[in-house]
Every structure is written in structure tokens, then in C-alpha cells.
Scaffold this motif. Structure first.
Motif, PDB file in Angstrom:
ATOM      1  N   ARG A 245       0.751  -1.202  -0.047  1.00 20.31           N
ATOM      2  CA  ARG A 245      -0.093  -0.071  -0.059  1.00 20.31           C
ATOM      3  C   ARG A 245       0.939   1.257   0.224  1.00 20.31           C
ATOM      4  NH1 ARG A 245      -2.982  -0.294   5.505  1.00 20.31           N
ATOM      5  NH2 ARG A 245      -0.902  -0.583   5.974  1.00 20.31           N
ATOM      6  N   ASN A 246       2.019   1.197   0.539  1.00 21.63           N
ATOM      7  CA  ASN A 246       2.996   2.309   0.785  1.00 21.63           C
ATOM      8  C   ASN A 246       4.195   2.257  -0.051  1.00 21.63           C
ATOM      9  OD1 ASN A 246       1.039   3.556   2.768  1.00 21.63           O
ATOM     10  ND2 ASN A 246       1.765   1.997   4.190  1.00 21.63           N
ATOM     11  N   PRO A 247       4.650   3.370  -0.039  1.00 21.11           N
ATOM     12  CA  PRO A 247       6.140   3.380  -1.001  1.00 21.11           C
ATOM     13  C   PRO A 247       7.243   2.550  -0.300  1.00 21.11           C
ATOM     14  CG  PRO A 247       5.245   5.729  -0.465  1.00 21.11           C
ATOM     15  CD  PRO A 247       4.348   4.733   0.141  1.00 21.11           C
ATOM     16  N   PHE A 248       7.887   1.997  -1.125  1.00 17.67           N
ATOM     17  CA  PHE A 248       9.082   1.090  -0.495  1.00 17.67           C
ATOM     18  C   PHE A 248      10.377   2.264  -0.061  1.00 17.67           C
ATOM     19  CE2 PHE A 248       7.528  -2.274  -3.268  1.00 17.67           C
ATOM     20  CZ  PHE A 248       6.749  -2.870  -2.300  1.00 17.67           C
ATOM     21  N   GLY A 249      11.197   1.530   0.699  1.00 19.30           N
ATOM     22  CA  GLY A 249      12.486   2.552   1.091  1.00 19.30           C
ATOM     23  C   GLY A 249      12.012   3.524   2.055  1.00 19.30           C
ATOM     24  N   VAL A 250      10.879   3.456   2.425  1.00 16.61           N
ATOM     25  CA  VAL A 250      10.517   4.486   3.925  1.00 16.61           C
ATOM     26  C   VAL A 250      10.289   3.718   4.976  1.00 16.61           C
ATOM     27  CG1 VAL A 250       8.747   6.114   4.300  1.00 16.61           C
ATOM     28  CG2 VAL A 250       9.265   5.691   1.780  1.00 16.61           C
ATOM     29  N   ALA A 251      10.893   4.348   6.133  1.00 11.93           N
ATOM     30  CA  ALA A 251      10.633   3.777   7.343  1.00 11.93           C
ATOM     31  C   ALA A 251       9.488   4.455   8.179  1.00 11.93           C
ATOM     32  CB  ALA A 251      11.832   4.187   8.298  1.00 11.93           C
ATOM     33  N   TYR A 252       8.819   3.333   8.815  1.00 11.84           N
ATOM     34  CA  TYR A 252       7.359   3.488   9.423  1.00 11.84           C
ATOM     35  C   TYR A 252       7.674   3.195  10.619  1.00 11.84           C
ATOM     36  CZ  TYR A 252       5.783   4.008   4.521  1.00 11.84           C
ATOM     37  OH  TYR A 252       5.489   4.168   3.295  1.00 11.84           O
ATOM     38  N   ARG A 264      13.052   0.615  22.488  1.00 17.01           N
ATOM     39  CA  ARG A 264      12.968   0.581  21.098  1.00 17.01           C
ATOM     40  C   ARG A 264      11.263   0.770  20.579  1.00 17.01           C
ATOM     41  NH1 ARG A 264      16.329  -3.644  17.733  1.00 17.01           N
ATOM     42  NH2 ARG A 264      14.844  -3.982  15.805  1.00 17.01           N
ATOM     43  N   MET A 265      11.121   1.405  19.651  1.00 17.32           N
ATOM     44  CA  MET A 265       9.863   1.745  19.178  1.00 17.32           C
ATOM     45  C   MET A 265       9.531   0.610  18.200  1.00 17.32           C
ATOM     46  SD  MET A 265       9.310   6.048  18.464  1.00 17.32           S
ATOM     47  CE  MET A 265       7.692   5.663  18.236  1.00 17.32           C
ATOM     48  N   SER A 266       8.112   0.248  17.897  1.00 17.54           N
ATOM     49  CA  SER A 266       7.863  -0.538  16.918  1.00 17.54           C
ATOM     50  C   SER A 266       7.979   0.159  15.301  1.00 17.54           C
ATOM     51  CB  SER A 266       6.321  -0.825  16.930  1.00 17.54           C
ATOM     52  OG  SER A 266       5.947  -1.644  18.278  1.00 17.54           O
ATOM     53  N   LYS A 267       8.943  -0.188  14.759  1.00 24.08           N
ATOM     54  CA  LYS A 267       9.414   0.271  13.500  1.00 24.08           C
ATOM     55  C   LYS A 267       9.905  -0.650  12.600  1.00 24.08           C
ATOM     56  CE  LYS A 267      13.224   3.809  12.323  1.00 24.08           C
ATOM     57  NZ  LYS A 267      14.282   4.466  12.883  1.00 24.08           N
ATOM     58  N   HIS A 268       9.527  -0.302  11.434  1.00 21.20           N
ATOM     59  CA  HIS A 268      10.173  -1.080  10.159  1.00 21.20           C
ATOM     60  C   HIS A 268      10.281  -0.254   8.728  1.00 21.20           C
ATOM     61  CE1 HIS A 268       5.719  -0.852   9.390  1.00 21.20           C
ATOM     62  NE2 HIS A 268       6.096  -0.691   7.924  1.00 21.20           N
ATOM     63  N   ILE A 269      11.059  -0.888   7.917  1.00 16.37           N
ATOM     64  CA  ILE A 269      11.268  -0.055   6.755  1.00 16.37           C
ATOM     65  C   ILE A 269      10.636  -1.091   5.689  1.00 16.37           C
ATOM     66  CG2 ILE A 269      13.457  -1.394   6.311  1.00 16.37           C
ATOM     67  CD1 ILE A 269      14.458   1.144   4.785  1.00 16.37           C
ATOM     68  N   VAL A 421      18.202   4.409   5.743  1.00 11.32           N
ATOM     69  CA  VAL A 421      17.048   4.947   6.231  1.00 11.32           C
ATOM     70  C   VAL A 421      16.460   4.564   7.412  1.00 11.32           C
ATOM     71  CG1 VAL A 421      14.712   5.092   5.110  1.00 11.32           C
ATOM     72  CG2 VAL A 421      16.553   5.169   3.646  1.00 11.32           C
ATOM     73  N   TYR A 422      16.696   3.377   7.577  1.00 10.47           N
ATOM     74  CA  TYR A 422      16.110   3.014   9.094  1.00 10.47           C
ATOM     75  C   TYR A 422      16.642   3.698  10.185  1.00 10.47           C
ATOM     76  CZ  TYR A 422      14.830  -0.557  12.736  1.00 10.47           C
ATOM     77  OH  TYR A 422      14.595  -1.011  14.004  1.00 10.47           O
ATOM     78  N   GLU A 423      17.960   4.000  10.033  1.00 12.22           N
ATOM     79  CA  GLU A 423      18.638   4.539  11.154  1.00 12.22           C
ATOM     80  C   GLU A 423      18.319   6.037  11.157  1.00 12.22           C
ATOM     81  OE1 GLU A 423      22.337   1.524  12.239  1.00 12.22           O
ATOM     82  OE2 GLU A 423      22.644   3.201  10.991  1.00 12.22           O
ATOM     83  N   GLU A 426      13.481  10.331   9.467  1.00  7.69           N
ATOM     84  CA  GLU A 426      12.262  10.447  10.159  1.00  7.69           C
ATOM     85  C   GLU A 426      11.336   9.500   9.626  1.00  7.69           C
ATOM     86  OE1 GLU A 426      10.432  12.141  13.488  1.00  7.69           O
ATOM     87  OE2 GLU A 426      12.429  12.550  12.603  1.00  7.69           O
ATOM     88  N   PRO A 427      10.758   8.778  10.636  1.00  5.92           N
ATOM     89  CA  PRO A 427       9.773   7.711  10.106  1.00  5.92           C
ATOM     90  C   PRO A 427       8.355   8.235  10.074  1.00  5.92           C
ATOM     91  CG  PRO A 427      10.295   7.383  12.499  1.00  5.92           C
ATOM     92  CD  PRO A 427      11.192   8.440  11.914  1.00  5.92           C
ATOM     93  N   VAL A 428       7.661   7.592   9.240  1.00 10.66           N
ATOM     94  CA  VAL A 428       6.101   8.057   8.790  1.00 10.66           C
ATOM     95  C   VAL A 428       5.553   7.513  10.004  1.00 10.66           C
ATOM     96  CG1 VAL A 428       4.254   8.007   7.161  1.00 10.66           C
ATOM     97  CG2 VAL A 428       6.705   8.395   6.229  1.00 10.66           C
TER      98      VAL A 428
END
Length: 446
Positions: A245-252, A264-269, A421-423, A426-428
Motif C-alpha cells: 500500500r505504501n512506498p518502498f524504501g521508507v521507514a514507518y 525501542r519503538m515498533s518500527k520497520h522499513i 534510512v532505518y537509522e 524520520e519515520p512516517v
């Protein structure tokens, strides 16, 4: 009331577990009539009987399955288990704290708002969780062997305890909202309970065992020291997700942060599915070892052939997986049987709520064709040896494409641009009810 990690227990003497703490806790239990009744009831029950799997899966069980392999190699053990009960206890304490913190942070919102409705329905304590939660619990509270902190009836049949605690937390949350409106402070008892849990991780335990060479060993350490002795490198890992659904290469990230506050927050790329497969294959089949950088020093992360944590939609295939140990999109031919044709793709299933990441397992092997492309995957589950195929499943690569949403991996096996990008990016922020957030599903295996 916010949990703040203590780097050095000597800095804050109150965080050190001592004999007086145990005496105080035991005295309070013995003076409590409810605790006395509970001890009497359980004394007459079949306390020796424990199920082969929990009522519902905690995601951190599969992180423990990975670290069990590491611990077995580290201490030369043949039959070894980490304590799920210890992590279960710490997980519930952290989730309770996080839930009440979120209640306080949103006291200005109506109970009928979407945020509060979702929080009261999905907050509290439950066995659901994601990889980042498991990493936070282990790096904050440590680990212990199962023989040190064994299973209990409540830690195995968790649905009963979860229901009771969650109901009380909702009641407590209403009290906090009322106190907020009246400008009162009613968080003292909760804060004291959290402090007790945090003291436990500083306590020493004695572990006596015999390794596979029949050599007797005795270790005295804290849960944190034991976890660190494994050299697990969990903080050097990350989560890759496939959300078309969402763009690749972006952290969320997900609003609300992680259950262990200031961890640690719940985070993925978000990456293409082939990127996730490549990371999994590298962990399963790389020869030698995987290196990580710890404070400028290169250390070995894990040996080759380690299990790989992943999150999937198992409810789409639950009956077949549980009975036959097969995860295959073509197991049923609905078109021939019922003249039903379903044409939704992965993104459409996520958008309509037809699919979500609701279960965690680990890959233990992969079958590659002559061109190095995956054909099928070997999966270890946690429903016990009587479920699936002696606790294992075979997953087709097509099922991976359609229903696998997350894979955890050391940063060393992930392309450098994705790690950056992960590190650094700024995550969406995504709402907690997003389909990619870990779903607290009522998945029950009996």
C-alpha cells in the motif's frame, strides 16, 4: 510514572534487589486474605500439568527460540529452554505501564474518540506483540533459564489472566481520567508495582547445569548479565516489512511508541518482497558467521543456520496449518468447489481488513532451486508437537509472497542504503489501528 532505564544499579541504590525486598513482598502476600485463598485453591489443583503450548502465542516466544539456539551453543547444552514465564511477566508489567501512560497522555480526549475507543479495546495486557517489543523486553529486563523461572498454570493458560488484568486496567484507567479532571494523583500504587518488576532484573540468580560434555557448571548472575553473555546483538537488528500500500524504501512507526517506555519503538522499513526473502536466506544459509559493530568493536552476531523471526497472516490458513502443517495458497480450490473467485491482491486485502500480520513464527530452512530461488520454506511454530507436523510446517514461496509481512534481520545482511534510512530518516507515523500494526487477535490453539 514513566519507566526510565537505569544504566548502572550502583547509581540508584533503590533499584538493587535485596533480602529486605523479598521479606517485604512475602509479608504483604501472607497478610493478604485473597493471596491466602489463592494458595489454598492451587494447592489442591493439578499444578504439575502444563500444556504443550500457550493459549495464545506471544511474539517474543519465537525470539526466545532463536536465542535458545545461541544459548545452547554458548554454554554447550543439548536440551535447553529459556524461561518464557519470566518474559511473560515482564511483558505484562511493561504493557500495563504503557497502557496507563497512554491513558494519561490522552485524558483530554473523549472516551468515544477513535483513539480512546481503540486503546480501551486493544490496550491492557495480552499475548500479542511484535519483534521490537521482544527486543525491548530482553535488552531492558534480560533473560533467565527456564529452570530458574519455571512455567506456571497462569503463564501457560494466559487468556484467563489477561482478561482479569485488562479489565482491572480499564477500571484503573477510568479512575486516572477522573483524577485528571479533579487534579488528583492516583498513580502511586501502579508506580510501586512497576518498581518491583524493575528490581527483579537486578536480582542475582544461581544456575547449576551439566553441559553436553557432562561437565558440571554453576553460574551466578543477573538476568541482564545472562542475556548479555549470549552476545545476541539484538539491538543491531531491524525489521523489514512488505506493505504494497505504501512506498518502498521508507521507514514507518506506529503512534503510541513501544510498550517498554524509552526503549525501542515498533518500527520497520518497507521493502519489496524479494528484499525480505534475500535477508532471510542470508541468515539461514550464510557460511561462517555474521558480524556486528558494538562500540567500534567487530563481534560475531550468530553462527550460520540460525532461525529467522517473521510475522505472517496465519488466520488465512489456520485450519490447514494447524492440522496438516501446510501453508499453501492453492490448498483449497474455491472456484471449483463453490464457484467463488477471489481476486484481491495483497494491498487490497490490507486495505479492506481481510488480512493482517497476526502471528509470529521462525524459518528454520529454505529449499532453493538450481537458480538460487526459494521454492518452499521450513517453519517452526509454537503450538506444541501435536499441532501442525510435529510442531513444524512447510510454506510455499507463493504463500510467502501473499501473507508474509515482516522479517527480522541483522543490519549486517541488509543493504546499507536501507539501514541508513532505518537509522537516520524520520519515520512516517501510522495509527495504531493500521493493518501493519501488530494485531491482538483472539487466536487460540486448544
Amino acid at each position: 510514572m514513566v519507566l526510565r532505564p537505569v544504566q548502572d544499579p550502583a547509581v540508584d541504590g533503590e533499584m538493587v534487589l535485596n533480602v529486605e525486598d523479598f521479606a517485604e513482598w512475602e509479608d504483604s502476600v501472607q497478610r493478604d486474605p485473597v493471596s491466602q485463598l489463592a494458595q489454598t485453591v492451587f494447592a489442591g489443583s493439578k499444578r504439575g500439568f502444563l500444556p504443550e503450548s500457550r493459549d495464545r502465542l506471544v511474539a517474543d516466544v519465537h525470539v526466545l527460540n532463536i536465542l535458545r539456539v545461541v544459548a545452547s551453543r554458548r554454554y554447550k547444552l543439548e536440551d535447553f529452554q529459556l524461561s518464557q514465564s519470566y518474559v511473560f511477566f515482564m511483558s505484562h508489567m511493561a504493557k500495563a505501564n504503557s497502557f496507563l501512560e497512554q491513558v494519561l497522555n490522552m485524558c483530554n480526549l473523549s472516551l468515544e474518540s477513535r483513539e480512546m475507543t481503540w486503546l480501551f479495546a486493544n490496550g491492557g495486557v495480552q499475548d500479542g506483540g511484535d519483534y521490537d517489543l521482544a527486543v525491548s523486553l530482553i535488552t531492558e529486563f534480560g533473560l533467565v533459564p527456564r529452570t530458574v523461572f519455571p512455567e506456571t498454570w497462569a503463564s501457560c493458560y494466559t487468556i484467563h489472566l489477561d482478561t482479569i488484568i485488562s479489565t482491572k486496567l480499564r477500571d484503573f484507567a477510568l479512575n486516572l481520567r477522573q483524577a485528571y479532571e479533579e487534579n488528583l494523583n492516583r498513580g502511586e500504587n501502579h508506580a510501586a508495582a512497576v518498581q518491583k518488576a524493575r528490581k527483579l532484573k537486578r536480582g542475582m540468580f544461581v544456575w547449576e547445569f551439566e553441559d553436553k560434555n557432562k561437565k558440571y557448571r554453576k553460574l551466578v548472575m543477573t538476568p541482564l548479565e545472562f542475556a548479555q553473555s549470549l552476545g545476541h546483538g539484538l539491538e543491531q537488528t531491524m525489521v523489514l516489512a512488505n506493505d504494497p500500500r505504501n512506498p518502498f524504501g521508507v521507514a514507518y512507526c506506529f503512534q503510541g511508541g513501544g510498550a517498554v517506555i524509552e526503549r525501542r519503538m515498533s518500527k520497520h522499513i518497507n521493502v519489496p518482497i524479494e528484499e525480505m526473502k534475500a535477508a532471510a536466506i542470508k541468515q539461514l544459509q550464510v557460511r561462517g558467521s555474521i558480524g556486528i559493530n558494538v562500540n567500534g568493536e567487530l563481534r560475531t552476531f550468530m553462527k550460520a543456520n540460525i532461525p529467522v523471526w517473521f510475522g505472517a497472516d496465519v488466520l488465512s490458513n489456520y485450519a490447514v496449518a494447524q492440522k496438516f502443517g501446510i501453508m499453501d495458497t492453492k490448498f483449497f480450490d474455491l472456484e471449483k468447489a463453490y464457484s467463488i473467485e477471489v481476486n484481491m491482491d495483497k494491498a487490497e486485502r490490507l486495505r479492506t481488513g481481510d488480512s493482517a500480520s497476526n502471528h509470529a513464527m521462525v524459518f528454520t530452512g529454505v529449499h532453493l532451486d538450481d537458480n538460487g530461488k526459494p521454492v518452499r520454506w521450513r517453519v517452526e511454530n509454537s503450538w506444541g508437537p501435536k499441532a501442525c507436523n510435529h510442531g513444524f510446517l512447510v510454506m510455499t514461496d507463493e504463500f510467502f509472497d501473499e501473507f508474509i509481512y515482516q522479517v527480522a534481520a541483522p543490519k549486517a545482511v541488509v543493504p546499507r542504503q536501507l539501514v541508513n534510512v532505518y537509522e537516520q530518516a524520520e519515520p512516517v507515523m501510522l495509527p495504531p489501528w493500521d493493518a501493519m500494526a501488530w494485531v491482538r487477535s483472539p487466536l487460540t490453539y486448544k
